[in-house]
Enzyme design. Structure first.
Site, mmCIF file in Angstrom:
data_model
loop_
_atom_site.group_PDB
_atom_site.id
_atom_site.type_symbol
_atom_site.label_atom_id
_atom_site.label_comp_id
_atom_site.label_asym_id
_atom_site.label_seq_id
_atom_site.Cartn_x
_atom_site.Cartn_y
_atom_site.Cartn_z
ATOM 1 N N GLU A 129 120.320 -74.629 38.885
ATOM 2 C CA GLU A 129 119.006 -74.061 39.232
ATOM 3 C C GLU A 129 118.340 -73.511 37.981
ATOM 4 O O GLU A 129 119.024 -73.208 37.017
ATOM 5 C CB GLU A 129 119.178 -72.851 40.173
ATOM 6 N N LYS A 165 116.924 -70.624 35.675
ATOM 7 C CA LYS A 165 117.166 -69.185 35.546
ATOM 8 C C LYS A 165 115.796 -68.528 35.503
ATOM 9 O O LYS A 165 115.083 -68.589 34.502
ATOM 10 C CB LYS A 165 117.975 -68.875 34.284
ATOM 11 N N ASP A 180 112.835 -65.974 35.290
ATOM 12 C CA ASP A 180 112.673 -64.809 34.435
ATOM 13 C C ASP A 180 111.765 -63.795 35.124
ATOM 14 O O ASP A 180 110.561 -63.778 34.933
ATOM 15 C CB ASP A 180 112.070 -65.260 33.093
ATOM 16 N N TYR A 193 118.567 -66.948 45.234
ATOM 17 C CA TYR A 193 119.532 -67.757 44.493
ATOM 18 C C TYR A 193 120.981 -67.460 44.847
ATOM 19 O O TYR A 193 121.880 -68.076 44.299
ATOM 20 C CB TYR A 193 119.317 -67.647 42.975
ATOM 21 N N LYS A 204 120.953 -70.879 28.106
ATOM 22 C CA LYS A 204 119.714 -70.228 27.656
ATOM 23 C C LYS A 204 118.818 -71.184 26.855
ATOM 24 O O LYS A 204 119.292 -71.860 25.941
ATOM 25 C CB LYS A 204 120.056 -69.005 26.795
ATOM 26 N N CYS A 210 76.337 -63.031 14.939
ATOM 27 C CA CYS A 210 77.078 -64.262 15.208
ATOM 28 C C CYS A 210 77.503 -64.921 13.884
ATOM 29 O O CYS A 210 76.665 -65.142 13.002
ATOM 30 C CB CYS A 210 76.205 -65.216 16.009
ATOM 31 N N CYS A 240 75.263 -68.391 13.811
ATOM 32 C CA CYS A 240 73.792 -68.470 13.743
ATOM 33 C C CYS A 240 73.156 -67.152 13.331
ATOM 34 O O CYS A 240 71.944 -67.047 13.248
ATOM 35 C CB CYS A 240 73.224 -68.923 15.090
ATOM 36 N N CYS A 265 77.183 -63.957 21.604
ATOM 37 C CA CYS A 265 76.097 -64.256 20.691
ATOM 38 C C CYS A 265 74.843 -64.393 21.532
ATOM 39 O O CYS A 265 74.837 -65.088 22.546
ATOM 40 C CB CYS A 265 76.393 -65.571 19.961
ATOM 41 N N CYS A 273 71.839 -71.188 18.868
ATOM 42 C CA CYS A 273 73.093 -71.103 18.108
ATOM 43 C C CYS A 273 73.760 -72.472 18.108
ATOM 44 O O CYS A 273 74.048 -73.032 19.166
ATOM 45 C CB CYS A 273 74.009 -70.068 18.747
HETATM 46 S S1 IVH Z 1 123.106 -66.133 39.989
HETATM 47 C C1 IVH Z 1 126.991 -63.865 40.219
HETATM 48 N N1 IVH Z 1 120.994 -67.639 39.795
HETATM 49 O O1 IVH Z 1 120.042 -63.817 35.881
HETATM 50 C C2 IVH Z 1 125.810 -64.690 39.956
HETATM 51 N N2 IVH Z 1 120.969 -65.543 38.681
HETATM 52 O O2 IVH Z 1 122.433 -62.773 34.127
HETATM 53 C C3 IVH Z 1 124.577 -63.917 40.081
HETATM 54 N N3 IVH Z 1 118.859 -65.039 37.525
HETATM 55 O O3 IVH Z 1 120.250 -60.583 36.880
HETATM 56 C C4 IVH Z 1 123.387 -64.494 39.479
HETATM 57 N N4 IVH Z 1 117.835 -66.911 38.074
HETATM 58 O O4 IVH Z 1 118.553 -61.853 38.165
HETATM 59 C C5 IVH Z 1 121.557 -66.472 39.442
HETATM 60 N N5 IVH Z 1 119.155 -69.074 39.754
HETATM 61 C C6 IVH Z 1 119.738 -67.913 39.401
HETATM 62 C C7 IVH Z 1 119.073 -66.953 38.611
HETATM 63 C C8 IVH Z 1 119.726 -65.769 38.273
HETATM 64 C C9 IVH Z 1 117.730 -65.739 37.440
HETATM 65 C C10 IVH Z 1 119.086 -63.726 36.888
HETATM 66 C C11 IVH Z 1 119.601 -62.692 37.823
HETATM 67 C C12 IVH Z 1 120.652 -61.900 37.082
HETATM 68 C C13 IVH Z 1 120.733 -62.586 35.768
HETATM 69 C C14 IVH Z 1 122.186 -62.882 35.467
#
Ligand code: IVH
Length: 696
Positions: free
Chosen positions: A118, A120, A122, A234, A323, A417, A420, A435, A441
């Site tokens: 999935e 991650k 943010d 998630y 990451k 400006c 012009c 402007c 212009c």
């Molecule tokens: S699973 C035990 N899945 O990442 C597993 N975490 O470093 C629990 N996060 O604070 C996390 N997307 O908020 C999981 N698809 C995803 C995620 C996710 C973002 C964040 C989560 C957690 C941090 C883990």
């Protein structure tokens, strides 16, 4: 209290079901059915009834999302099971090593281990608890053991169901569900919110993650309710009784059935090869997702294997976060230049020492306006943090004050400006300085001509940016109408032009004379009148005369037109030089078929389209706007009901899904051709079955 008749009780039940269903379709299935206006109308009707008959109000009514302000802070909430963090991997070797470790512990062949992958997300991690199907608790992650109880704020998110959906064949909802996930803010929502904040001089957030976390910690849920937040689940931390689900991916499907949104990008893959391939494909699509992700999360899919692997310290052995490169970097601000836009708006642009941000070299970033420069307290020579995300223009988000050189210079906003020399004015209540030169212009003139002749406006083939610059600089073209009086001989005398290209341009100008009212209105470049609004105006008024003489109220009756756009329209048509330009254009032979306006409108009515991958001749937003102008809905994911998928290079899971579901797929060339055909449809040719949309 007025007595309630059965009819009204039925209506309340129907409205609630429709509103909950609309949220479910929008957030979980990504297949919206109600327009925002239809949603709001139903919500208002429900509010009216509940106000007149308070005995009908229930705690989980869609009108009850916004509650009272918290008297003091948020209650400490202890998590039944700790919310853990994840170990990180930064390259393919580390992913391969993770898969090998897992396989070794499970005594399996690494190529046979199945993983759920999935994005991650943010944002801010939260936990939601449902008892007997009702949302009873919601908390932040906090230190992992205890978080803050922010239920009143989480209730305001339309993507979080207040009650779980009933599943087919299930007598009752599960007694207990704890689902964890991330609250995020889309790029679009984030930009719009910050733009408003800049205008109103309130807090501007550095990135969507801070904005999401900050919005969830508002004491007044009414404030949270205005923030464009979305939840995506998630992890299922508790489920009682469970349905015998054997894997994480099955649990995620169960959540969808219960109405909880989960990532649309979830995929189940096998072995290190599958994992690496997923991370690569997700990385390629990162810029097009519309929200921030900082990597991928890879989880062993089988729940028994997860239990066998267990945890070390604060992270599970069965998962890892891959990451991606950071979206924020620091670099030196070398200089600031001031650009003049089509409507005269002056934008300070930061010239930066080039730096690579998430795979793209950035050497310019926007500083928005004078207030933003003051807010940031930035000086020339400073080390600054810049952020780039998706299609959004890179921005300066912070100054690294410790690194300020001694010779750092103040940024002086010009009073005249830079192009012009006209005075720069800043109207009360407007964040942007402008402007005052208007079409006097040359910068504004060039921008206006570029817009006027652009593909989505009058579509003048062969009139490029360089040529426009040359025409304006030689004063051959002062207003758009002058374009139509250019002759091949004059054009052939310009740099990089020959007889043939000059003749071609004259021919394409001739062709551009015949347009549509919607395109013409769009081409005029009225502030905040985009393609869709222009098409709505054309459809609504039918003739240019009717639009030009429309009063404020008549303008506000048009879809998409609020008081601000109405005011811009009124101002535009009041100005004598604009009216003169319009007459000059008509005198130069511009024509449109007014009868066509209505009938050309919506050949794709009732269809849902999906765009994926990258398009070359237009952005995805432009493609979306053109489809919408033709009456189509544009969704983010493919379902059986999708009428057609447009797939550019880089298309991934959506293309596979479309092929599986037998959904027709168009490549860009096919798409562009179809658009052109539909946009040119003669009157009375509704060549698609019309699905009438039911109305409240
Ligand atoms: S699973 C035990 N899945 O990442 C597993 N975490 O470093 C629990 N996060 O604070 C996390 N997307 O908020 C999981 N698809 C995803 C995620 C996710 C973002 C964040 C989560 C957690 C941090 C883990």
């Amino acid at each position: 209290m007025t007595p309630v008749d059965a009819c009204l009780t039925d209506e309340v039940a129907r409205l609630r079901a429709e509103l909950n269903d609309a949220n479910h379709r929008y957030y979980v299935l990504d297949d919206p059915t109600l327009t925002d206006a239809d949603y709001d109308r139903r919500l208002r009707r429900l509010q009216q009834i509940e106000q007149a008959h308070p005995q009908l109000v229930t705690e989980d009514s869609p009108t009850m999302r916004v509650g009272a302000k918290a008297a003091e802070g948020f209650p400490e909430t202890t998590h039944a099971l700790p919310m853990l963090s994840l170990d990180n991997a930064f390259d393919d070797d580390e992913l391969t090593a993770f898969v090998a470790r897992v396989a070794e512990r499970l005594e399996l062949d690494p190529d046979g281990v199945v993983f759920s992958c999935e994005p991650k997300l943010d944002g801010a991690a939260v936990s939601l608890v449902y008892e007997q199907g009702r949302l009873v608790s919601g908390a932040t992650r906090g230190d992992g053991r205890t978080g803050e109880g922010i239920l009143s704020n989480l209730r305001t998110l339309r993507s979080i169901p207040l009650t779980l959906r009933s599943e087919p064949e299930a007598a009752a909802p599960p007694a207990l569900v704890e689902v964890r996930g991330e609250v995020i803010m889309s790029h679009q929502g984030f930009e719009a919110m910050n733009e408003r904040a800049r205008e109103q001089d309130t807090k501007v957030f550095a990135n969507p993650r801070n904005a999401a976390a900050g919005s969830l910690r508002q004491l007044d849920p009414r404030v949270t309710a205005t923030r464009p937040l979305e939840f995506s689940g998630y992890q299922v931390a508790r489920l009682e009784p469970d349905g015998g689900e054997a894997s994480h991916s099955e649990l995620m499907r169960r959540m969808v059935a219960l109405g909880v949104p989960v990532s649309r990008e979830l995929e189940v893959v096998t072995g290190a090869g599958g994992v690496i391939d997923y991370c690569r494909r997700l990385g390629e699509r990162r810029d097009g997702l519309g929200y921030d992700i900082d990597g991928a999360v890879i989880k062993v899919d089988d729940l028994r294997q997860q239990r066998e692997l267990g945890f070390v310290a604060r992270a599970p052995r069965w998962a890892i976060a891959f990451k991606f490169p950071a979206q924020e970097q620091t670099t030196r601000l070398n200089d600031v230049e001031f650009q003049v836009g089509r409507t005269g708006a002056i934008t300070p642009v930061a010239r930066l020492a080039p730096v690579s941000v998430a795979g793209v070299t950035v050497s310019n970033a926007t500083l928005h306006n004078a207030d933003e420069i003051a807010r940031l307290g930035v000086k020339i020579g400073d080390r600054v943090a810049i952020r780039r995300a998706g299609d959004v223009i890179p921005q300066v988000v912070r100054v690294i004050e410790e690194d300020r050189p001694e010779d750092a210079r103040e940024i002086v906003f010009p009073e005249r400006c830079p192009v012009c020399d006209s005075e720069i004015e800043r109207l009360v209540g407007e964040a942007k300085a402008r402007c005052s030169g208007g079409l006097f212009c040359s910068a504004q003139r060039k921008e206006a001509l570029k817009h006027f002749s652009s593909r989505r406006a009058l579509d003048v083939d062969g009139l490029g940016v360089k040529l426009i610059d040359a025409l304006v600089e030689r004063e051959l073209v002062k207003s758009p109408a002058d374009l139509f009086h250019l002759d091949a001989e004059t054009l052939a005398g310009l740099p990089r032009m020959a007889e043939k290209s000059a003749a071609n341009l004259v021919a394409s100008l001739d062709k551009a004379r015949h347009t549509t009212l919607g395109r013409f209105i769009f081409a005029l470049g009225i502030r905040e009148v985009g393609e869709a609004t222009a098409a709505n105006l054309a459809r609504h008024f039918g003739t240019l005369e009717a639009l030009m003489s429309a009063e404020r109220e008549a303008l506000e009756a048009v879809d998409d037109v609020g008081p601000i756009v109405a005011a811009h329209l009124e101002t535009f048509f009041k100005q004598a030089h604009n009216v003169e330009t319009i007459h000059a254009l008509i005198d130069a032979g511009l024509r449109w078929d007014e009868a066509k306006v209505e009938a050309r409108a919506t050949p794709l009515e009732g269809q849902t389209w999906v765009l994926t991958g990258t398009l070359e001749s237009m952005t995805r937003d432009q493609g979306k706007a053109r489809l919408q102008a033709l009456g189509a809905k544009v969704a983010g994911s493919v379902s059986k009901k999708t009428a057609c998928l447009v797939a550019g290079p880089g298309a991934g899971s959506k293309l596979a899904k479309a092929e599986q579901a037998g959904v027709p797929v168009l490549d860009e060339a096919g798409f562009v051709q179809r658009l052109a055909e539909w946009e040119a449809l003669p009157a009375d040719t509704p060549d698609q079955p019309q699905d009438a949309e039911e109305d409240a």
